[in-house]
Motif scaffolding. Structure first.
Motif, mmCIF file in Angstrom:
data_model
loop_
_atom_site.group_PDB
_atom_site.id
_atom_site.type_symbol
_atom_site.label_atom_id
_atom_site.label_comp_id
_atom_site.label_asym_id
_atom_site.label_seq_id
_atom_site.Cartn_x
_atom_site.Cartn_y
_atom_site.Cartn_z
ATOM 1 N N MET A 111 0.833 -1.201 0.000
ATOM 2 C CA MET A 111 0.000 0.000 0.000
ATOM 3 C C MET A 111 0.873 1.258 0.000
ATOM 4 O O MET A 111 0.598 2.220 -0.726
ATOM 5 N N PHE A 112 1.942 1.234 0.781
ATOM 6 C CA PHE A 112 2.848 2.387 0.783
ATOM 7 C C PHE A 112 3.592 2.505 -0.546
ATOM 8 O O PHE A 112 3.908 3.623 -0.982
ATOM 9 N N SER A 122 -4.306 11.138 -7.475
ATOM 10 C CA SER A 122 -5.736 10.840 -7.480
ATOM 11 C C SER A 122 -6.030 9.347 -7.568
ATOM 12 O O SER A 122 -7.160 8.918 -7.349
ATOM 13 N N VAL A 123 -5.014 8.551 -7.895
ATOM 14 C CA VAL A 123 -5.226 7.113 -8.109
ATOM 15 C C VAL A 123 -4.536 6.279 -7.035
ATOM 16 O O VAL A 123 -4.691 5.074 -7.010
ATOM 17 N N ARG A 124 -3.811 6.902 -6.150
ATOM 18 C CA ARG A 124 -3.038 6.118 -5.180
ATOM 19 C C ARG A 124 -3.932 5.257 -4.291
ATOM 20 O O ARG A 124 -3.743 4.039 -4.202
ATOM 21 N N ALA A 125 -4.898 5.867 -3.621
ATOM 22 C CA ALA A 125 -5.785 5.086 -2.758
ATOM 23 C C ALA A 125 -6.611 4.077 -3.565
ATOM 24 O O ALA A 125 -6.726 2.911 -3.163
ATOM 25 N N PRO A 126 -7.208 4.465 -4.711
ATOM 26 C CA PRO A 126 -7.921 3.462 -5.514
ATOM 27 C C PRO A 126 -7.037 2.300 -5.956
ATOM 28 O O PRO A 126 -7.485 1.148 -5.970
ATOM 29 N N ALA A 176 10.292 6.518 5.293
ATOM 30 C CA ALA A 176 9.612 7.275 4.242
ATOM 31 C C ALA A 176 8.094 7.136 4.319
ATOM 32 O O ALA A 176 7.372 7.772 3.549
ATOM 33 N N TRP A 177 7.603 6.329 5.241
ATOM 34 C CA TRP A 177 6.159 6.090 5.320
ATOM 35 C C TRP A 177 5.347 7.330 5.700
ATOM 36 O O TRP A 177 4.244 7.517 5.182
ATOM 37 N N PRO A 178 5.815 8.170 6.638
ATOM 38 C CA PRO A 178 4.957 9.297 7.057
ATOM 39 C C PRO A 178 4.479 10.177 5.917
ATOM 40 O O PRO A 178 3.319 10.615 5.923
ATOM 41 N N GLY A 182 -1.091 9.606 4.386
ATOM 42 C CA GLY A 182 -2.442 10.079 4.106
ATOM 43 C C GLY A 182 -3.167 9.234 3.080
ATOM 44 O O GLY A 182 -4.352 8.904 3.248
ATOM 45 N N ASP A 183 -2.481 8.848 2.001
ATOM 46 C CA ASP A 183 -3.112 8.027 0.966
ATOM 47 C C ASP A 183 -3.452 6.640 1.497
ATOM 48 O O ASP A 183 -4.497 6.070 1.166
#
Length: 414
Positions: A111-112, A122-126, A176-178, A182-183
């Motif tokens: 996911m990260f 705009s597509v990261r979470a999807p 680098a996760w922080p 948000g996504d």
């Protein structure tokens, strides 16, 4: 005869797809190729298992087939010589993992990776929802109030750009996760919300459970992140009420009609503790902390009888400034109706009439129907409730809405 092996393949798709894809993508560095290879492996399972029987270790079988497909893909692209050392290493790692009872769960790391700079924001979470949790473009579009066709095109274009870029698709180091958090939070929340809406469906409950598990893992790996804690608290508040969302007879029960004795008190206490930790963090509260605080205020209102509606409205006012959306406006309108009367709430709700994002959003039509009925606008109430009923996939919720339609009709005849 074929039913059991097919059921085994379907169960593996539900329970293992995200874990297997995350493992393959981490080893190959190519999300698109891993997705194609795993898809071929599941297709082979559906073709072969009905005749040959399901293997003792379905995950190991699927990984072995997917690994061969990945090797075939490299050869087909003319990269066999250059990729051979990498493929040998990947094969050894995958075969070693396949010998274990379970594949290491690397979904959170994937996911990260999906939140990297090479992926359009705009597509990261999807992309996370599709790749890691196996949601369809239609399901993802519904979660983000985007038409299914539009969402499908966005995802396809994003994957095409990833493949064209030719850069390894790798998980970032923990430090680098922080900057990508948000996504990831948005994707976990969207997955939970989908599972929460699918009341009475085992798949929905499983998806919500997975989201809570990811939330717990995230707060353990990133201690001190108030928004991660806020999201976990929000999900726990909601999940604690799951047993009461259906009456013992199976009928749908909205929050105001729920039997609070059926709420999971231990989970509510955990949610309160997590939210308290998040609220004590330095800095301003974020979106998920505010949403969790709203749920806490609702819980306190039902358990104690205190009038927390003004507090809830203040929280929605803060939320609409921080993270404006039609869903926030909808919920705020319902709170206004409680405080200032249904006419005021309905006026606020009507401000959303021209927002295309909620044209197929079932809660909007249900709210419009209820407030219209409360203000005596029977025809509008019936029309909106019929639309809400048609947009609901839950039989219990449809029965509840049909009851509201019948009440509105009866009121119109008086």
């Amino acid at each position: 005869m074929a039913r059991a092996p097919q059921a085994a393949a379907e169960a593996a798709a539900r329970n293992s797809y995200g874990r297997l894809l995350a493992y393959l993508a981490a080893r190959s560095g190519d999300l698109v190729a891993a997705e194609d290879a795993l898809g071929d492996a599941f297709a082979a399972a559906l073709a072969q298992w009905p005749d040959r029987g399901a293997p003792d270790n379905p995950d190991a079988w699927l990984l072995a087939v997917a690994r061969r497909r990945l090797a075939d893909q490299h050869r087909a692209r003319g990269m066999a010589a250059a990729a051979e050392p990498h493929l040998v290493l990947m094969r050894e790692e995958i075969e070693a993992a396949a010998a274990e009872p379970a594949v290491p769960d690397r979904r959170l790391a994937l996911m990260f990776a999906c939140a990297g700079p090479e992926v359009d924001p705009s597509v990261r979470a999807p992309l996370m929802l599709q790749a890691v949790l196996g949601l369809t473009a239609a399901e993802i579009g519904s979660a983000f109030l985007v038409p299914p066709g539009t969402m499908g095109q966005r995802l396809s274009r994003s994957k095409a750009r990833l493949r064209e870029a030719g850069r390894p698709f790798t998980s970032p180091p923990l430090e680098a996760w922080p900057e990508r958090l948000g996504d990831v939070l948005q994707a976990i929340y969207a997955a939970f919300a989908k599972g929460w809406r699918e009341l009475g469906e085992p798949e929905g409950e499983a998806l919500a459970t997975e989201a809570v598990w990811l939330g717990r893992l995230l707060t353990a790996l990133m201690p001190g992140e108030g928004e991660a804690e806020g999201l976990l608290a929000l999900m726990l508040y909601a999940e604690a009420r799951r047993p009461a969302r259906r009456c013992p007879a199976g009928d749908y029960a909205p929050l105001e009609a729920q039997d609070v004795a059926r709420w999971d008190q231990a989970m509510l206490a955990e949610a309160e503790a997590v939210l308290s930790r998040a609220s004590a963090r330095p800095g301003a509260s974020g979106r998920f902390q505010i949403e969790a605080a709203i749920q806490s205020a609702h819980i306190a209102r039902r358990l104690s009888g205190l009038d927390t509606w003004p507090d809830i409205l203040a929280l929605y006012d803060l939320l609409r400034r921080l993270a404006p959306s039609p869903v926030v406006e909808l919920n705020r309108a319902l709170v206004l109706a409680r405080i200032e009367g249904p006419e005021v709430g309905l006026a606020a709700l009507r401000c959303l009439n021209d927002d295309r994002r909620i044209a197929d959003y079932q809660p909007y039509w249900a709210a419009l129907g209820r407030l219209s009925a409360e203000t005596g606008q029977v025809a509008q109430a019936i029309e909106a409730l019929i639309l809400a009923c048609g947009l609901s996939d839950d039989p219990a919720e449809r029965r509840y809405l049909e009851g509201e339609i019948a009440q509105a009709k009866a009121a119109g005849m008086q």
